[in-house]
Design a protein around this motif. Sequence first.
Motif, PDB file in Angstrom:
ATOM      1  N   ASN A 110       0.835  -1.200   0.000  1.00  0.00           N
ATOM      2  CA  ASN A 110       0.000   0.000   0.000  1.00  0.00           C
ATOM      3  C   ASN A 110       0.872   1.252   0.000  1.00  0.00           C
ATOM      4  N   VAL A 111       0.445   2.241  -0.739  1.00  0.00           N
ATOM      5  CA  VAL A 111       1.099   3.547  -0.736  1.00  0.00           C
ATOM      6  C   VAL A 111       0.086   4.563  -0.228  1.00  0.00           C
ATOM      7  N   ASP A 112       0.444   5.295   0.801  1.00  0.00           N
ATOM      8  CA  ASP A 112      -0.461   6.292   1.378  1.00  0.00           C
ATOM      9  C   ASP A 112      -0.776   7.358   0.329  1.00  0.00           C
ATOM     10  N   ASP A 113      -2.055   7.438  -0.060  1.00  0.00           N
ATOM     11  CA  ASP A 113      -2.406   8.356  -1.149  1.00  0.00           C
ATOM     12  C   ASP A 113      -2.303   9.822  -0.753  1.00  0.00           C
ATOM     13  N   SER A 114      -2.149  10.087   0.547  1.00  0.00           N
ATOM     14  CA  SER A 114      -1.942  11.480   0.953  1.00  0.00           C
ATOM     15  C   SER A 114      -0.481  11.886   0.807  1.00  0.00           C
ATOM     16  N   LEU A 115       0.368  10.886   0.580  1.00  0.00           N
ATOM     17  CA  LEU A 115       1.798  11.152   0.499  1.00  0.00           C
ATOM     18  C   LEU A 115       2.344  11.036  -0.914  1.00  0.00           C
ATOM     19  N   ALA A 116       1.831  10.070  -1.666  1.00  0.00           N
ATOM     20  CA  ALA A 116       2.386   9.832  -2.995  1.00  0.00           C
ATOM     21  C   ALA A 116       1.382   9.078  -3.853  1.00  0.00           C
ATOM     22  N   THR A 117       1.650   9.066  -5.141  1.00  0.00           N
ATOM     23  CA  THR A 117       0.818   8.341  -6.094  1.00  0.00           C
ATOM     24  C   THR A 117       1.592   7.160  -6.649  1.00  0.00           C
ATOM     25  N   LEU A 118       0.990   5.978  -6.573  1.00  0.00           N
ATOM     26  CA  LEU A 118       1.614   4.779  -7.129  1.00  0.00           C
ATOM     27  C   LEU A 118       1.511   4.838  -8.645  1.00  0.00           C
ATOM     28  N   ASP A 119       2.651   4.753  -9.321  1.00  0.00           N
ATOM     29  CA  ASP A 119       2.670   4.997 -10.761  1.00  0.00           C
ATOM     30  C   ASP A 119       2.849   3.730 -11.588  1.00  0.00           C
ATOM     31  N   ASN A 120       3.785   2.848 -11.167  1.00  0.00           N
ATOM     32  CA  ASN A 120       4.060   1.696 -12.033  1.00  0.00           C
ATOM     33  C   ASN A 120       4.900   0.656 -11.300  1.00  0.00           C
ATOM     34  N   ILE A 121       4.890  -0.566 -11.829  1.00  0.00           N
ATOM     35  CA  ILE A 121       5.806  -1.633 -11.430  1.00  0.00           C
ATOM     36  C   ILE A 121       6.684  -1.911 -12.645  1.00  0.00           C
ATOM     37  N   SER A 122       7.996  -1.823 -12.475  1.00  0.00           N
ATOM     38  CA  SER A 122       8.878  -1.931 -13.637  1.00  0.00           C
ATOM     39  C   SER A 122      10.152  -2.692 -13.292  1.00  0.00           C
ATOM     40  N   ASN A 123      11.005  -2.840 -14.312  1.00  0.00           N
ATOM     41  CA  ASN A 123      12.307  -3.504 -14.158  1.00  0.00           C
ATOM     42  C   ASN A 123      12.185  -4.837 -13.427  1.00  0.00           C
ATOM     43  N   ILE A 124      11.251  -5.649 -13.893  1.00  0.00           N
ATOM     44  CA  ILE A 124      11.036  -6.965 -13.279  1.00  0.00           C
ATOM     45  C   ILE A 124      12.255  -7.845 -13.533  1.00  0.00           C
ATOM     46  N   ASN A 125      12.674  -8.560 -12.508  1.00  0.00           N
ATOM     47  CA  ASN A 125      13.857  -9.414 -12.605  1.00  0.00           C
ATOM     48  C   ASN A 125      13.760 -10.351 -13.811  1.00  0.00           C
ATOM     49  N   LYS A 126      14.815 -10.377 -14.617  1.00  0.00           N
ATOM     50  CA  LYS A 126      14.810 -11.181 -15.843  1.00  0.00           C
ATOM     51  C   LYS A 126      14.658 -12.669 -15.555  1.00  0.00           C
ATOM     52  N   LYS A 127      15.239 -13.113 -14.454  1.00  0.00           N
ATOM     53  CA  LYS A 127      15.144 -14.533 -14.098  1.00  0.00           C
ATOM     54  C   LYS A 127      13.711 -14.908 -13.765  1.00  0.00           C
ATOM     55  N   LEU A 128      13.003 -14.006 -13.082  1.00  0.00           N
ATOM     56  CA  LEU A 128      11.600 -14.267 -12.759  1.00  0.00           C
ATOM     57  C   LEU A 128      10.766 -14.354 -14.029  1.00  0.00           C
ATOM     58  N   ASN A 129      10.992 -13.424 -14.931  1.00  0.00           N
ATOM     59  CA  ASN A 129      10.234 -13.419 -16.183  1.00  0.00           C
ATOM     60  C   ASN A 129      10.511 -14.658 -17.024  1.00  0.00           C
ATOM     61  N   ALA A 130      11.766 -15.105 -16.985  1.00  0.00           N
ATOM     62  CA  ALA A 130      12.156 -16.240 -17.827  1.00  0.00           C
ATOM     63  C   ALA A 130      11.630 -17.565 -17.293  1.00  0.00           C
ATOM     64  N   GLU A 131      11.483 -17.674 -15.969  1.00  0.00           N
ATOM     65  CA  GLU A 131      11.150 -18.968 -15.375  1.00  0.00           C
ATOM     66  C   GLU A 131       9.736 -19.056 -14.822  1.00  0.00           C
ATOM     67  N   GLY A 132       8.940 -18.004 -14.954  1.00  0.00           N
ATOM     68  CA  GLY A 132       7.587 -18.076 -14.409  1.00  0.00           C
ATOM     69  C   GLY A 132       6.703 -16.951 -14.897  1.00  0.00           C
TER      70      GLY A 132
END
Length: 569
Positions: free
Chosen positions: A53-75
């Motif tokens: 969770n990101v406190d919406d009074s403090l910041a805005t959640l923008d994106n999930i990025s740079n996913i580990n290549k090993k994770l992407n390759a194996e699952g």
Amino acid sequence: MFKKAIALLLLFVSCSLFSQQLTLKHYEGKETTFNTKVVIDSISFTGFNLKINVDDSLATLDNISNINKKLNAEGNFKFTLNDNIANISYSSGNVITVHKAMTLFEITTKPKQGFSAVIYEVTDDSFFNYDSINQAYNSKDQKIEKTIIHPKPFFSSDKIVFGILMLILGFVFYTESSKKSGWKTFYKYVPALLICYVLPAILSSFGIISDKYSETYMIASRFLLPAALILMTLSIDLKGVFNLGPKALIMFFTGTIGIIIGGPLAILLISFVYPEAVGGMGPDAVWRGLSTLAGSWIGGGANQAAMYEIYEYSPDKYGAMVLVDIVVANLWMAILLLGIGKSQKIDNWLKADNSAIEHLKVKVSAFADKIKRNPTLSELMIMLALAFGGVSLAHFGASNITDYLTSNFDAVKDKDGALSFLGSSFFWMITIATAFGITLSYTKAKNYEGAGASKIGSIFIYILVASIGMKMDLGKVLENPGLIAIGLVWMTFHAALLILVAKLIRAPFFFLAVGSQANVGGAASAPIVASAFHPSLTSVGVLLAVFGYVVGTYGAILCTILMEMASKV
């Protein structure tokens, strides 16, 4: 008014079960967007579910990025972003084993203006191995440290900050060497080393520079400090150091005892005038937090971490203890540096016999004068090669030794154990660098002292001093008056006992100052204080500081037992 910007610095989320560690780390990006690495350590899994969770009074959640290549390759990696909540899931047909820190992915947030509190909350963090949850862990078992949002200083780039620190050092040395009567009078009473420490602290206090946005201290302490130790022990007269006699050890242990008894006495004294400052129940008990100060002020960072783990002080309140550590320890160091300018008068008052120290200084200086010469470019390059080659060796050795010890000895791996300091790479780095310098002193390399080896080492030490000064925010001295008062009273007992014993055994101020800093300041500052007396004495500070690591946890545990008893009186 300086421009105010907000930056996310660091969030640690660590769990006690299965020695797993999930960490969220910030690194600086654009001014309006911040990326946070989500890192996992010491675990085997085939899948996981995370809810952040990101406190919406403090910041805005923008994106999930740079996913580990090993994770992407194996699952399969999936995520959804809804109302500032990130739901992340992963599944794989293969077991993924993580021995060292591995980044899973990065969270991108856009902070809003004016916030200064917690920004992330991890509410679900289940890691699975195959179809069972035999390695899942619960958020309730986690120690979650609040994310600290620090105001961005006017200058945040290390390229600029380092230049400012060098300008400060240049200004101090220029004025110290000035023939004008005003500057001569000023530096007669105030050591130049103290000014090199105070000026960066002033700039930090006014938000011009900040150690929170600079790696200068890390570079100075991990690269320049070991290099300085090598260059300044290059021509060491080890026999002369041992001939200094037992007073160095006596003053060191006096400082240790001063910390051990000073803590409970400070609690008793403050409880009469400000009982709220020494109260608290369970994990919030103040004596638990003060145990971390005892670990830091007798040993060092590794001992402090051990006490934090042993007594399980509230993570929400731990930051206040760190503040007390920084403020009180640095104020005491400033007082010691101020005393160096009047060391002769202090020695006269103590009726101290400093003949052994003076003999060592004269002997080393005579040797340096005998071989003194204008260094050639080749000699300068060789000295730097020896210094930083030794630094490389020290880091290589420290890394391998700590990996071996933590992998094969539970007593070292256990952060609660008294031998946990042996798992500190900083401890081994300092030890190996010092041993390397001492070894060189038995070779022809010691003749490089005549080409200015210790002077180059002194330059590195002064840079370290300036970077330490940057860590001191003078404006925070009164933020926690109760805890600061405990720390000041505690340090007063430490100082009083040192002065009393020094007076009784007629120990020089040098032994008092270095014996104290070997306890309170550790391996980073004890050599600074020692070298301020004379470069030939640097090794005394190093040897005592290393010894402080050994007794740190034991002494801190004894001190904590006494503080717990005092808090219940």
